[in-house]
Design an enzyme around this catalytic site. Structure first.
Site, PDB file in Angstrom:
ATOM      1  N   THR A 105       0.861  -1.179   0.000  1.00 48.84           N
ATOM      2  CA  THR A 105       0.000   0.000   0.000  1.00 48.84           C
ATOM      3  C   THR A 105       0.902   1.235   0.000  1.00 48.84           C
ATOM      4  OG1 THR A 105      -1.243  -1.306   1.628  1.00 48.84           O
ATOM      5  CG2 THR A 105      -2.064   0.899   1.142  1.00 48.84           C
ATOM      6  N   PRO A 106       0.872   2.048  -1.050  1.00 46.63           N
ATOM      7  CA  PRO A 106       1.762   3.217  -1.080  1.00 46.63           C
ATOM      8  C   PRO A 106       1.555   4.083   0.159  1.00 46.63           C
ATOM      9  CG  PRO A 106       0.747   2.883  -3.221  1.00 46.63           C
ATOM     10  CD  PRO A 106       0.073   1.923  -2.270  1.00 46.63           C
ATOM     11  N   ARG A 107       2.668   4.416   0.787  1.00 50.35           N
ATOM     12  CA  ARG A 107       2.610   5.094   2.092  1.00 50.35           C
ATOM     13  C   ARG A 107       3.582   6.268   2.069  1.00 50.35           C
ATOM     14  NH1 ARG A 107       5.194   3.265   6.946  1.00 50.35           N
ATOM     15  NH2 ARG A 107       5.992   1.441   5.861  1.00 50.35           N
ATOM     16  N   ASP A 147      -6.289   0.277   0.153  1.00 51.22           N
ATOM     17  CA  ASP A 147      -6.713  -0.255   1.450  1.00 51.22           C
ATOM     18  C   ASP A 147      -8.195   0.060   1.634  1.00 51.22           C
ATOM     19  OD1 ASP A 147      -7.229  -0.276   4.381  1.00 51.22           O
ATOM     20  OD2 ASP A 147      -5.073  -0.644   4.518  1.00 51.22           O
ATOM     21  N   GLY A 178      -6.781  -4.885   3.113  1.00 52.07           N
ATOM     22  CA  GLY A 178      -7.113  -4.179   4.352  1.00 52.07           C
ATOM     23  C   GLY A 178      -8.158  -4.902   5.185  1.00 52.07           C
ATOM     24  N   HIS A 207      -8.881  -8.924  -2.544  1.00 46.90           N
ATOM     25  CA  HIS A 207      -9.180  -9.739  -1.372  1.00 46.90           C
ATOM     26  C   HIS A 207     -10.679 -10.025  -1.407  1.00 46.90           C
ATOM     27  CE1 HIS A 207      -5.174  -8.659  -0.224  1.00 46.90           C
ATOM     28  NE2 HIS A 207      -5.260  -9.381   0.880  1.00 46.90           N
ATOM     29  N   GLU A 210     -12.955 -12.696   2.661  1.00 44.16           N
ATOM     30  CA  GLU A 210     -11.949 -13.084   3.647  1.00 44.16           C
ATOM     31  C   GLU A 210     -12.557 -13.340   5.017  1.00 44.16           C
ATOM     32  OE1 GLU A 210      -7.746 -11.048   4.722  1.00 44.16           O
ATOM     33  OE2 GLU A 210      -9.206  -9.852   3.662  1.00 44.16           O
ATOM     34  N   ASP A 291       0.875 -14.747   2.038  1.00 49.04           N
ATOM     35  CA  ASP A 291       0.190 -13.578   2.597  1.00 49.04           C
ATOM     36  C   ASP A 291       1.147 -12.706   3.411  1.00 49.04           C
ATOM     37  OD1 ASP A 291      -2.480 -12.375   2.620  1.00 49.04           O
ATOM     38  OD2 ASP A 291      -2.335 -12.539   4.776  1.00 49.04           O
ATOM     39  N   ASP A 292       1.550 -13.174   4.594  1.00 52.03           N
ATOM     40  CA  ASP A 292       2.402 -12.376   5.482  1.00 52.03           C
ATOM     41  C   ASP A 292       3.339 -13.329   6.212  1.00 52.03           C
ATOM     42  OD1 ASP A 292       1.039  -9.536   5.518  1.00 52.03           O
ATOM     43  OD2 ASP A 292      -0.585 -10.992   5.630  1.00 52.03           O
TER      44      ASP A 292
HETATM   45  C1  LIG Z   1      -5.064 -11.499   6.630  1.00 50.85           C
HETATM   46  N1  LIG Z   1      -4.600 -11.044   5.371  1.00 50.85           N
HETATM   47  C2  LIG Z   1      -4.748  -9.766   4.938  1.00 50.85           C
HETATM   48  N2  LIG Z   1      -5.969  -9.306   4.552  1.00 50.85           N
HETATM   49  C3  LIG Z   1      -6.147  -8.039   4.151  1.00 50.85           C
HETATM   50  N3  LIG Z   1      -5.164  -7.134   4.096  1.00 50.85           N
HETATM   51  C4  LIG Z   1      -3.937  -7.544   4.465  1.00 50.85           C
HETATM   52  C5  LIG Z   1      -3.674  -8.873   4.884  1.00 50.85           C
HETATM   53  N4  LIG Z   1      -2.368  -8.973   5.169  1.00 50.85           N
HETATM   54  C6  LIG Z   1      -1.828  -7.740   4.956  1.00 50.85           C
HETATM   55  N5  LIG Z   1      -2.774  -6.893   4.541  1.00 50.85           N
HETATM   56  C7  LIG Z   1      -2.636  -5.461   4.216  1.00 50.85           C
HETATM   57  O1  LIG Z   1      -1.280  -5.194   3.935  1.00 50.85           O
HETATM   58  C8  LIG Z   1      -0.778  -4.164   4.776  1.00 50.85           C
HETATM   59  C9  LIG Z   1       0.665  -4.455   5.125  1.00 50.85           C
HETATM   60  O2  LIG Z   1       1.483  -4.467   3.993  1.00 50.85           O
HETATM   61  P1  LIG Z   1       1.888  -3.157   3.165  1.00 50.85           P
HETATM   62  O3  LIG Z   1       2.165  -2.048   4.146  1.00 50.85           O
HETATM   63  O4  LIG Z   1       0.763  -2.841   2.247  1.00 50.85           O
HETATM   64  O5  LIG Z   1       3.145  -3.556   2.437  1.00 50.85           O
HETATM   65  C10 LIG Z   1      -1.702  -4.189   5.993  1.00 50.85           C
HETATM   66  O6  LIG Z   1      -1.797  -2.929   6.608  1.00 50.85           O
HETATM   67  C11 LIG Z   1      -3.039  -4.621   5.411  1.00 50.85           C
HETATM   68  O7  LIG Z   1      -3.772  -3.501   4.950  1.00 50.85           O
END
Ligand SMILES: CNc1ncnc2c1ncn2[C@@H]1O[C@H](COP(=O)(O)O)[C@@H](O)[C@H]1O
Length: 346
Positions: A105-107, A147, A178, A207, A210, A291-292
């Site tokens: 997300t561009p910040r 987001d 988001g 997304h 979810e 995802d993360d």
């Molecule tokens: C459960 N899975 C998910 N569902 C929805 N949004 C998600 C997410 N996992 C991450 N983000 C989105 O990605 C941002 C962080 O990365 P960036 O700062 O953008 O690189 C989070 O703030 C959220 O908005």
């Protein structure tokens, strides 16, 4: 050969659903924290205490604030953005990922004098630096995320950045991400329709369903009306929507098993995950994703090991699953050819 013989790390893999800030390892965040602490630039708690190694049970209530109230305060200048991006790329490369679509997300970082455009160009420079200074086979493209908490003007800013950095620039797609509890999302319809209409070749991934709150038929019909190429998570959908997804033909489904299980987004653990329902559906293309990985701790190699274990995929199934994903990348035909040559056929 039994499935146990697959070396999941060595298996050339593609990752299509990875959020940059959520993919930063705790060790890397700790290194950023150490430097800031030495320079007297932070009062934050050490990441290894804030997010202890081995803690992966963030649910949707605790997960989103982790970014806004912690990670974003650590990754708050050009140095940290470049350092963490390089570390994320290196982690994916060491896990055998050969093609990555990283999303972010561009910040803007006002204290560091960084605009959203400079945020994007810093990440693109880090990607170029990684590709020119390592021998890794990893190629990375960027997806920019709107987001759900954004205002309409903020979403238009993301669209403008997609336009600015698409083509040879390295941005290949737009995303909606988001907190699923935030909405409604129909305010973004003109943005995503304009993206589809006016930026040739830009992919769209959303997304999708979810959480229960973001799985209403009204929301899902709106999202499908934007004509996404891929959708992520795909959990709370009724039979009618399921049929529509199938009927679309060739839709990519980015499924994130460990995230969904650790965050309690699905019931019944890995063996009940909807991967089991979708992976054999001819009309769609399932792509396993992390995802993360910084939060949920399961690298892509482990996601393949998990589906082999819980759904009995053979080595041939695994190779065909990973190869099928090539069809839904946003990185273009030349990249698809490179990947077909790299991927194991069985
Ligand atoms: C459960 N899975 C998910 N569902 C929805 N949004 C998600 C997410 N996992 C991450 N983000 C989105 O990605 C941002 C962080 O990365 P960036 O700062 O953008 O690189 C989070 O703030 C959220 O908005």
């Amino acid at each position: 050969m039994t499935v146990d013989a697959v070396d999941y790390k060595a298996l050339p893999k593609i990752e299509l659903h990875a959020h940059l800030s959520g993919s930063i390892s705790r060790q890397c965040l700790h290194e950023v924290w150490l430097k800031k602490k030495e320079n007297g630039e932070t009062d934050l708690q050490d990441p290894l205490i804030e997010m202890p190694l081995g803690k992966h049970d963030y649910d949707l209530k605790t997960f989103f604030p982790l970014f806004s109230s912690y990670i974003y305060h650590l990754v708050s200048d050009v140095w940290a953005l470049r350092y963490t991006t390089l570390s994320v790329l290196s982690d994916f490369a060491s896990d055998g990922v050969v093609y990555l679509e990283l999303r972010t997300t561009p910040r803007a970082m006002p204290h560091a004098g960084l605009t959203k455009a400079q945020y994007v160009s810093t990440i693109l420079s880090a990607i170029a630096e990684f590709e020119s200074t390592t021998t890794s086979a990893l190629k990375t493209k960027l997806i920019l995320s709107v987001d759900r908490r954004n205002t309409l003007p903020e979403a238009y800013e993301v669209l403008a950045l997609c336009r600015q950095f698409s083509g040879q620039g390295g941005v290949v797609g737009i995303d909606l991400c988001g907190d699923p509890a935030k909405g409604p999302i129909n305010i973004f319809t003109p943005v995503f329709e304009e993206a589809r209409r006016t930026i040739p070749g830009l992919g769209m991934t959303l997304h999708f369903a979810e959480a229960e709150a973001s799985g209403t038929e009204e929301e899902l019909l709106t999202l499908l009306s934007w004509k996404p190429n891929r959708i992520g998570h795909v959990i709370h959908l009724n039979e009618r929507i399921r049929e529509k997804v199938k009927r679309r033909g060739g839709m990519g489904l980015e499924l994130c098993l460990s995230c969904n299980v650790h965050a309690g987004m699905v019931c019944g653990g890995f063996e009940s995950h909807h991967f089991g329902e979708w992976w054999k559906v001819e009309e769609t293309v399932v792509v396993l994703s992390t995802d993360d990985v910084g939060v949920f701790g399961s690298p892509l190699s482990n996601e393949y090991a998990l589906v082999a274990k819980h759904f009995g995929l053979t080595r041939a199934d695994i190779c065909s699953l990973v190869r099928k994903g090539i069809d839904v990348i946003f990185g273009g035909d030349e990249e698809k050819e490179r990947l077909r040559a790299l991927m194991w056929s069985a």
